[in-house]
Design a protein around this motif. Sequence first.
Motif, PDB file in Angstrom:
ATOM      1  N   THR A   1     -42.853  57.036  -3.283  1.00 27.60           N
ATOM      2  CA  THR A   1     -41.728  56.268  -3.802  1.00 27.60           C
ATOM      3  C   THR A   1     -42.049  55.825  -5.224  1.00 27.60           C
ATOM      4  N   SER A   2     -41.120  55.172  -5.868  1.00 22.31           N
ATOM      5  CA  SER A   2     -41.290  54.818  -7.277  1.00 22.31           C
ATOM      6  C   SER A   2     -42.218  53.612  -7.459  1.00 22.31           C
ATOM      7  N   GLN A   3     -42.779  53.528  -8.636  1.00 21.34           N
ATOM      8  CA  GLN A   3     -43.637  52.398  -8.972  1.00 21.34           C
ATOM      9  C   GLN A   3     -42.863  51.074  -8.912  1.00 21.34           C
ATOM     10  N   PRO A   4     -41.620  51.005  -9.435  1.00 24.66           N
ATOM     11  CA  PRO A   4     -40.876  49.744  -9.319  1.00 24.66           C
ATOM     12  C   PRO A   4     -40.639  49.323  -7.854  1.00 24.66           C
ATOM     13  N   ALA A   5     -40.400  50.278  -6.977  1.00 27.16           N
ATOM     14  CA  ALA A   5     -40.186  49.949  -5.556  1.00 27.16           C
ATOM     15  C   ALA A   5     -41.463  49.366  -4.947  1.00 27.16           C
ATOM     16  N   ILE A   6     -42.605  49.995  -5.237  1.00 23.13           N
ATOM     17  CA  ILE A   6     -43.888  49.496  -4.720  1.00 23.13           C
ATOM     18  C   ILE A   6     -44.174  48.109  -5.287  1.00 23.13           C
ATOM     19  N   SER A   7     -43.944  47.934  -6.573  1.00 24.67           N
ATOM     20  CA  SER A   7     -44.174  46.638  -7.208  1.00 24.67           C
ATOM     21  C   SER A   7     -43.304  45.548  -6.594  1.00 24.67           C
ATOM     22  N   GLN A   8     -42.074  45.886  -6.230  1.00 21.84           N
ATOM     23  CA  GLN A   8     -41.171  44.920  -5.590  1.00 21.84           C
ATOM     24  C   GLN A   8     -41.713  44.493  -4.224  1.00 21.84           C
ATOM     25  N   HIS A   9     -42.195  45.461  -3.440  1.00 26.13           N
ATOM     26  CA  HIS A   9     -42.807  45.131  -2.144  1.00 26.13           C
ATOM     27  C   HIS A   9     -44.015  44.215  -2.339  1.00 26.13           C
ATOM     28  N   LEU A  10     -44.871  44.565  -3.286  1.00 27.60           N
ATOM     29  CA  LEU A  10     -46.065  43.770  -3.548  1.00 27.60           C
ATOM     30  C   LEU A  10     -45.706  42.370  -4.029  1.00 27.60           C
ATOM     31  N   ARG A  11     -44.666  42.266  -4.835  1.00 31.54           N
ATOM     32  CA  ARG A  11     -44.243  40.952  -5.323  1.00 31.54           C
ATOM     33  C   ARG A  11     -43.841  40.044  -4.169  1.00 31.54           C
ATOM     34  N   LYS A  12     -43.093  40.583  -3.223  1.00 28.45           N
ATOM     35  CA  LYS A  12     -42.666  39.792  -2.058  1.00 28.45           C
ATOM     36  C   LYS A  12     -43.870  39.315  -1.255  1.00 28.45           C
ATOM     37  N   LEU A  13     -44.846  40.176  -1.080  1.00 31.28           N
ATOM     38  CA  LEU A  13     -46.053  39.807  -0.342  1.00 31.28           C
ATOM     39  C   LEU A  13     -46.895  38.809  -1.142  1.00 31.28           C
ATOM     40  N   ARG A  14     -46.966  39.008  -2.439  1.00 31.20           N
ATOM     41  CA  ARG A  14     -47.740  38.121  -3.314  1.00 31.20           C
ATOM     42  C   ARG A  14     -47.094  36.743  -3.396  1.00 31.20           C
ATOM     43  N   ASP A  15     -45.752  36.705  -3.463  1.00 27.27           N
ATOM     44  CA  ASP A  15     -45.048  35.423  -3.563  1.00 27.27           C
ATOM     45  C   ASP A  15     -45.349  34.512  -2.381  1.00 27.27           C
ATOM     46  N   LEU A  16     -45.610  35.092  -1.229  1.00 28.99           N
ATOM     47  CA  LEU A  16     -45.957  34.306  -0.040  1.00 28.99           C
ATOM     48  C   LEU A  16     -47.471  34.076   0.047  1.00 28.99           C
ATOM     49  N   GLY A  17     -48.204  34.649  -0.889  1.00 27.16           N
ATOM     50  CA  GLY A  17     -49.656  34.470  -0.908  1.00 27.16           C
ATOM     51  C   GLY A  17     -50.397  35.371   0.062  1.00 27.16           C
ATOM     52  N   LEU A  18     -49.706  36.408   0.576  1.00 29.36           N
ATOM     53  CA  LEU A  18     -50.335  37.286   1.569  1.00 29.36           C
ATOM     54  C   LEU A  18     -51.236  38.333   0.928  1.00 29.36           C
ATOM     55  N   VAL A  19     -50.927  38.718  -0.308  1.00 26.63           N
ATOM     56  CA  VAL A  19     -51.798  39.638  -1.030  1.00 26.63           C
ATOM     57  C   VAL A  19     -52.229  38.979  -2.336  1.00 26.63           C
ATOM     58  N   LYS A  20     -53.361  39.429  -2.826  1.00 27.21           N
ATOM     59  CA  LYS A  20     -53.859  38.935  -4.110  1.00 27.21           C
ATOM     60  C   LYS A  20     -54.105  40.132  -5.010  1.00 27.21           C
ATOM     61  N   GLU A  21     -54.174  39.850  -6.288  1.00 28.67           N
ATOM     62  CA  GLU A  21     -54.420  40.917  -7.247  1.00 28.67           C
ATOM     63  C   GLU A  21     -55.672  40.599  -8.042  1.00 28.67           C
ATOM     64  N   GLU A  22     -56.342  41.672  -8.458  1.00 32.36           N
ATOM     65  CA  GLU A  22     -57.563  41.530  -9.257  1.00 32.36           C
ATOM     66  C   GLU A  22     -57.506  42.572 -10.365  1.00 32.36           C
ATOM     67  N   ARG A  23     -57.640  42.100 -11.583  1.00 38.21           N
ATOM     68  CA  ARG A  23     -57.616  43.013 -12.728  1.00 38.21           C
ATOM     69  C   ARG A  23     -58.993  43.639 -12.886  1.00 38.21           C
ATOM     70  N   ARG A  24     -58.983  44.971 -13.001  1.00 33.08           N
ATOM     71  CA  ARG A  24     -60.207  45.727 -13.270  1.00 33.08           C
ATOM     72  C   ARG A  24     -59.900  46.616 -14.467  1.00 33.08           C
ATOM     73  N   GLY A  25     -60.329  46.159 -15.630  1.00 32.84           N
ATOM     74  CA  GLY A  25     -59.965  46.867 -16.853  1.00 32.84           C
ATOM     75  C   GLY A  25     -58.475  46.705 -17.072  1.00 32.84           C
ATOM     76  N   GLN A  26     -57.773  47.816 -17.261  1.00 30.08           N
ATOM     77  CA  GLN A  26     -56.329  47.730 -17.474  1.00 30.08           C
ATOM     78  C   GLN A  26     -55.544  47.856 -16.169  1.00 30.08           C
ATOM     79  N   TRP A  27     -56.227  48.036 -15.050  1.00 26.16           N
ATOM     80  CA  TRP A  27     -55.566  48.253 -13.772  1.00 26.16           C
ATOM     81  C   TRP A  27     -55.617  47.004 -12.906  1.00 26.16           C
ATOM     82  N   ILE A  28     -54.620  46.848 -12.067  1.00 31.09           N
ATOM     83  CA  ILE A  28     -54.567  45.739 -11.120  1.00 31.09           C
ATOM     84  C   ILE A  28     -54.686  46.306  -9.714  1.00 31.09           C
TER      85      ILE A  28
END
Length: 114
Positions: free
Chosen positions: A46-73
């Motif tokens: 699926t598209s990157q925007p669709a995946i990002s939207q799913h991740l945003r919903k999970l992140r907004d509830l604090g269920l997932v976290k992100e970690e920057r490694r260089g230019q990638w998250i």
Amino acid sequence: MQKITIEIEKAATIFKLFGDKTRLTMMKILDKHDCCVCELVEIFKTSQPAISQHLRKLRDLGLVKEERRGQWIFYSINKRNEYYPFIQQILEQLPSQDDKLKELEEQGTRISCC
């Protein structure tokens, strides 16, 4: 096993998020593996925007976290979230999704962004 009590409203919100097959599968994968968006795009075809939207919903509830490694998250489950014990019980009932990452490795597309 420790008894877990969670508010009905919060449980309903989590179940609503988990009612989407992509998000539920994503959570199962992220419970054991850190992934970047590009890997999830490959897994779900699926598209990157669709995946990002799913991740945003999970992140907004604090269920997932992100970690920057260089230019990638990279994303992973937030095991420090107060609801993780509740979520963990759900995820333990699901089949492993490791084959999806193994397939990426075999195709040479695992962590292709890094």
